[in-house]
Write a protein that holds these residues in place. Structure first.
Motif, PDB file in Angstrom:
ATOM      1  N   MET A 129       0.813  -1.218   0.000  1.00 40.75           N
ATOM      2  CA  MET A 129       0.000   0.000   0.000  1.00 40.75           C
ATOM      3  C   MET A 129       0.846   1.268   0.000  1.00 40.75           C
ATOM      4  O   MET A 129       0.383   2.334  -0.379  1.00 40.75           O
ATOM      5  CB  MET A 129      -0.914   0.020   1.229  1.00 40.75           C
ATOM      6  CG  MET A 129      -2.073  -0.951   1.163  1.00 40.75           C
ATOM      7  SD  MET A 129      -3.174  -0.759   2.583  1.00 40.75           S
ATOM      8  CE  MET A 129      -3.861   0.858   2.248  1.00 40.75           C
ATOM      9  N   ALA A 130       2.117   1.122   0.411  1.00 39.85           N
ATOM     10  CA  ALA A 130       2.974   2.299   0.541  1.00 39.85           C
ATOM     11  C   ALA A 130       3.942   2.488  -0.620  1.00 39.85           C
ATOM     12  O   ALA A 130       4.410   3.598  -0.860  1.00 39.85           O
ATOM     13  CB  ALA A 130       3.767   2.209   1.850  1.00 39.85           C
ATOM     14  N   PHE A 131       4.253   1.407  -1.354  1.00 43.39           N
ATOM     15  CA  PHE A 131       5.235   1.479  -2.437  1.00 43.39           C
ATOM     16  C   PHE A 131       4.779   0.683  -3.654  1.00 43.39           C
ATOM     17  O   PHE A 131       4.056  -0.306  -3.523  1.00 43.39           O
ATOM     18  CB  PHE A 131       6.585   0.910  -1.977  1.00 43.39           C
ATOM     19  CG  PHE A 131       7.218   1.652  -0.844  1.00 43.39           C
ATOM     20  CD1 PHE A 131       8.119   2.683  -1.078  1.00 43.39           C
ATOM     21  CD2 PHE A 131       6.907   1.320   0.476  1.00 43.39           C
ATOM     22  CE1 PHE A 131       8.701   3.369  -0.020  1.00 43.39           C
ATOM     23  CE2 PHE A 131       7.487   2.003   1.536  1.00 43.39           C
ATOM     24  CZ  PHE A 131       8.380   3.037   1.288  1.00 43.39           C
ATOM     25  N   VAL A 132       5.247   1.102  -4.825  1.00 38.18           N
ATOM     26  CA  VAL A 132       5.080   0.302  -6.034  1.00 38.18           C
ATOM     27  C   VAL A 132       6.317  -0.587  -6.084  1.00 38.18           C
ATOM     28  O   VAL A 132       7.399  -0.149  -6.486  1.00 38.18           O
ATOM     29  CB  VAL A 132       4.993   1.182  -7.296  1.00 38.18           C
ATOM     30  CG1 VAL A 132       4.864   0.298  -8.531  1.00 38.18           C
ATOM     31  CG2 VAL A 132       3.818   2.138  -7.201  1.00 38.18           C
ATOM     32  N   VAL A 133       6.171  -1.811  -5.652  1.00 39.73           N
ATOM     33  CA  VAL A 133       7.326  -2.688  -5.446  1.00 39.73           C
ATOM     34  C   VAL A 133       7.952  -3.164  -6.747  1.00 39.73           C
ATOM     35  O   VAL A 133       9.166  -3.243  -6.882  1.00 39.73           O
ATOM     36  CB  VAL A 133       6.935  -3.899  -4.569  1.00 39.73           C
ATOM     37  CG1 VAL A 133       8.139  -4.805  -4.351  1.00 39.73           C
ATOM     38  CG2 VAL A 133       6.393  -3.422  -3.230  1.00 39.73           C
ATOM     39  N   GLY A 134       7.129  -3.512  -7.718  1.00 40.55           N
ATOM     40  CA  GLY A 134       7.682  -3.957  -8.998  1.00 40.55           C
ATOM     41  C   GLY A 134       8.190  -5.381  -8.947  1.00 40.55           C
ATOM     42  O   GLY A 134       7.664  -6.225  -8.219  1.00 40.55           O
ATOM     43  N   GLN A 135       9.270  -5.648  -9.690  1.00 41.58           N
ATOM     44  CA  GLN A 135       9.780  -7.015  -9.822  1.00 41.58           C
ATOM     45  C   GLN A 135      10.198  -7.588  -8.465  1.00 41.58           C
ATOM     46  O   GLN A 135      10.708  -6.895  -7.616  1.00 41.58           O
ATOM     47  CB  GLN A 135      10.941  -7.050 -10.807  1.00 41.58           C
ATOM     48  CG  GLN A 135      12.146  -6.225 -10.411  1.00 41.58           C
ATOM     49  CD  GLN A 135      13.143  -6.118 -11.539  1.00 41.58           C
ATOM     50  OE1 GLN A 135      12.823  -5.715 -12.647  1.00 41.58           O
ATOM     51  NE2 GLN A 135      14.377  -6.479 -11.282  1.00 41.58           N
ATOM     52  N   GLY A 136       9.955  -8.858  -8.315  1.00 37.18           N
ATOM     53  CA  GLY A 136      10.250  -9.482  -7.022  1.00 37.18           C
ATOM     54  C   GLY A 136       9.034  -9.501  -6.133  1.00 37.18           C
ATOM     55  O   GLY A 136       8.723 -10.497  -5.502  1.00 37.18           O
ATOM     56  N   GLY A 137       8.312  -8.378  -6.107  1.00 34.65           N
ATOM     57  CA  GLY A 137       7.060  -8.258  -5.380  1.00 34.65           C
ATOM     58  C   GLY A 137       7.063  -8.807  -3.970  1.00 34.65           C
ATOM     59  O   GLY A 137       7.937  -8.528  -3.159  1.00 34.65           O
ATOM     60  N   LYS A 138       6.059  -9.582  -3.686  1.00 34.31           N
ATOM     61  CA  LYS A 138       5.834 -10.121  -2.353  1.00 34.31           C
ATOM     62  C   LYS A 138       7.004 -10.959  -1.848  1.00 34.31           C
ATOM     63  O   LYS A 138       7.392 -10.862  -0.675  1.00 34.31           O
ATOM     64  CB  LYS A 138       4.554 -10.969  -2.367  1.00 34.31           C
ATOM     65  CG  LYS A 138       4.113 -11.481  -1.022  1.00 34.31           C
ATOM     66  CD  LYS A 138       2.775 -12.201  -1.159  1.00 34.31           C
ATOM     67  CE  LYS A 138       2.268 -12.696   0.175  1.00 34.31           C
ATOM     68  NZ  LYS A 138       0.942 -13.365   0.039  1.00 34.31           N
ATOM     69  N   THR A 139       7.581 -11.754  -2.725  1.00 33.43           N
ATOM     70  CA  THR A 139       8.693 -12.624  -2.323  1.00 33.43           C
ATOM     71  C   THR A 139       9.871 -11.811  -1.807  1.00 33.43           C
ATOM     72  O   THR A 139      10.455 -12.123  -0.765  1.00 33.43           O
ATOM     73  CB  THR A 139       9.149 -13.505  -3.498  1.00 33.43           C
ATOM     74  OG1 THR A 139       8.061 -14.322  -3.924  1.00 33.43           O
ATOM     75  CG2 THR A 139      10.311 -14.394  -3.081  1.00 33.43           C
ATOM     76  N   SER A 140      10.250 -10.759  -2.537  1.00 33.21           N
ATOM     77  CA  SER A 140      11.396  -9.942  -2.138  1.00 33.21           C
ATOM     78  C   SER A 140      11.113  -9.180  -0.855  1.00 33.21           C
ATOM     79  O   SER A 140      11.992  -9.023  -0.001  1.00 33.21           O
ATOM     80  CB  SER A 140      11.782  -8.966  -3.253  1.00 33.21           C
ATOM     81  OG  SER A 140      10.736  -8.052  -3.512  1.00 33.21           O
ATOM     82  N   VAL A 141       9.879  -8.702  -0.699  1.00 31.98           N
ATOM     83  CA  VAL A 141       9.506  -7.953   0.507  1.00 31.98           C
ATOM     84  C   VAL A 141       9.578  -8.838   1.741  1.00 31.98           C
ATOM     85  O   VAL A 141      10.145  -8.466   2.773  1.00 31.98           O
ATOM     86  CB  VAL A 141       8.090  -7.352   0.365  1.00 31.98           C
ATOM     87  CG1 VAL A 141       7.555  -6.882   1.728  1.00 31.98           C
ATOM     88  CG2 VAL A 141       8.116  -6.183  -0.614  1.00 31.98           C
ATOM     89  N   LEU A 142       9.022 -10.032   1.646  1.00 34.29           N
ATOM     90  CA  LEU A 142       9.018 -10.934   2.805  1.00 34.29           C
ATOM     91  C   LEU A 142      10.413 -11.476   3.094  1.00 34.29           C
ATOM     92  O   LEU A 142      10.756 -11.747   4.248  1.00 34.29           O
ATOM     93  CB  LEU A 142       8.021 -12.069   2.592  1.00 34.29           C
ATOM     94  CG  LEU A 142       6.551 -11.643   2.578  1.00 34.29           C
ATOM     95  CD1 LEU A 142       5.642 -12.856   2.437  1.00 34.29           C
ATOM     96  CD2 LEU A 142       6.192 -10.868   3.844  1.00 34.29           C
ATOM     97  N   SER A 143      11.224 -11.619   2.068  1.00 33.21           N
ATOM     98  CA  SER A 143      12.602 -12.050   2.277  1.00 33.21           C
ATOM     99  C   SER A 143      13.363 -10.980   3.061  1.00 33.21           C
ATOM    100  O   SER A 143      14.131 -11.290   3.982  1.00 33.21           O
ATOM    101  CB  SER A 143      13.284 -12.302   0.927  1.00 33.21           C
ATOM    102  OG  SER A 143      14.641 -12.628   1.104  1.00 33.21           O
ATOM    103  N   LEU A 144      13.111  -9.728   2.703  1.00 30.25           N
ATOM    104  CA  LEU A 144      13.743  -8.626   3.410  1.00 30.25           C
ATOM    105  C   LEU A 144      13.204  -8.516   4.835  1.00 30.25           C
ATOM    106  O   LEU A 144      13.952  -8.231   5.774  1.00 30.25           O
ATOM    107  CB  LEU A 144      13.505  -7.315   2.653  1.00 30.25           C
ATOM    108  CG  LEU A 144      14.177  -6.060   3.204  1.00 30.25           C
ATOM    109  CD1 LEU A 144      15.682  -6.273   3.363  1.00 30.25           C
ATOM    110  CD2 LEU A 144      13.901  -4.879   2.287  1.00 30.25           C
ATOM    111  N   ALA A 145      11.909  -8.764   5.002  1.00 29.17           N
ATOM    112  CA  ALA A 145      11.309  -8.725   6.334  1.00 29.17           C
ATOM    113  C   ALA A 145      11.929  -9.783   7.237  1.00 29.17           C
ATOM    114  O   ALA A 145      12.188  -9.541   8.424  1.00 29.17           O
ATOM    115  CB  ALA A 145       9.802  -8.933   6.232  1.00 29.17           C
ATOM    116  N   ALA A 146      12.185 -10.956   6.674  1.00 29.52           N
ATOM    117  CA  ALA A 146      12.813 -12.036   7.440  1.00 29.52           C
ATOM    118  C   ALA A 146      14.197 -11.619   7.918  1.00 29.52           C
ATOM    119  O   ALA A 146      14.578 -11.864   9.073  1.00 29.52           O
ATOM    120  CB  ALA A 146      12.918 -13.297   6.580  1.00 29.52           C
ATOM    121  N   LYS A 147      14.956 -10.962   7.040  1.00 23.48           N
ATOM    122  CA  LYS A 147      16.303 -10.519   7.396  1.00 23.48           C
ATOM    123  C   LYS A 147      16.245  -9.440   8.474  1.00 23.48           C
ATOM    124  O   LYS A 147      17.031  -9.456   9.431  1.00 23.48           O
ATOM    125  CB  LYS A 147      17.023  -9.983   6.168  1.00 23.48           C
ATOM    126  CG  LYS A 147      18.460  -9.552   6.459  1.00 23.48           C
ATOM    127  CD  LYS A 147      19.143  -9.002   5.234  1.00 23.48           C
ATOM    128  CE  LYS A 147      20.606  -8.667   5.535  1.00 23.48           C
ATOM    129  NZ  LYS A 147      20.766  -7.745   6.681  1.00 23.48           N
TER     130      LYS A 147
END
Length: 275
Positions: A129-147
């Motif tokens: 809701m806050a960013f246009v994430v683009g490529q990687g999308g949900k997978t990249s966001v949750l991977s970063l959240a895990a880190k």
């Protein structure tokens, strides 16, 4: 007759010096950030995280991000030619996830894979809701959240638990700056970090870190951000892996303080010349 420019200026003043959909300089801590209106993107989710009041585990927001949400403005996350996130929007998204993950995911001695899916979904929805994430999308966001969640637990361990092993009374309450941590989960986390099992794992990791000889000096932007920066300043020069490696270990004056790194850099140059 009032000119079009005067009319615009009048509207701007009525809105506190802002035009609809615009961001004032004081609202932009970062430059070169591309924005789009939420109306230009398809809504993909409806977040269940409350960001304008303290609820659940506590506030998990960055004020400027929340403000843009209300204005329906979303920064576009950019990627370099290697497909790695770069630029100010990516940096800000990292910071936002770094706030969301620790405050929304329980402080437990578990692996990320064991965290309930609904909590992960809430983090993704808030970022989406806050960013246009683009490529990687949900997978990249949750991977970063895990880190970020793992890094947070490491920070708590290194700065707020291990230094006070012999002063157990100082471990009775969660750190004051992390008000969202419940005492029960803090007590359980402290107990896990003082266990024999963790002591063994911590010792093994310490030994591995001691063997690292060529540590980089990069801040949060990491290699993707460095490559993005070099492409702007070294026009016409191919930014290969050896160049990135050397630049990542230079200080702000362009020098490499560590003699071991200097020798390795010279070896890279000689090998590059041969091929």
């Amino acid at each position: 007759m009032v000119s079009q420019d005067q009319s615009k200026d009048s509207v701007s003043k009525k809105n506190g010096g802002k035009e609809l959909g615009m961001v004032t300089p004081q609202d932009k801590p970062l430059k070169k950030m591309k924005f789009v209106s939420s109306a230009e993107t398809e809504p993909t989710s409806t977040t269940t995280i409350s960001e304008d009041s303290k609820s659940g585990r506590g506030m998990s927001t960055m004020p400027r991000v929340v403000k843009r949400k209300l204005q329906k403005i979303k920064p576009v996350v950019e990627y370099n030619k290697r497909g790695k996130g770069c630029g100010p929007a990516h940096t800000e998204m990292q910071s936002y996830i770094g706030v969301l993950a620790p405050s929304r995911v329980p402080l437990v001695d578990k692996k990320w894979a064991e965290i309930p899916k609904d909590i992960k979904e809430q983090i993704w929805e808030a970022v989406d809701m806050a960013f246009v994430v683009g490529q990687g999308g949900k997978t990249s966001v949750l991977s970063l959240a895990a880190k970020k969640w793992k890094d947070f637990k490491s920070t708590l361990t290194r700065h707020y638990i291990l230094p006070y092993i012999k002063e157990r009374e100082k471990l009775s309450q969660p750190p004051e700056i992390y008000k969202f941590i419940e005492k029960a989960e803090w007590d359980a986390f402290v107990a896990s970090r003082l266990s024999k099992e963790f002591e063994c794992v911590h010792s093994q990791h310490s030994q591995i870190r001691e063997k690292l000889e060529y540590n980089h000096r990069l801040p949060r932007k990491r290699y993707a951000g460095l490559e993005d920066q070099l492409e702007e300043t070294m026009l016409g020069v191919e930014i290969d892996r050896s160049t990135l490696w050397k630049k990542a270990r230079q200080d702000k004056h362009g020098n490499i303080p560590d003699p071991k790194v200097v020798e390795k850099a010279k070896l890279m140059v000689s090998l590059h010349t041969l091929f």
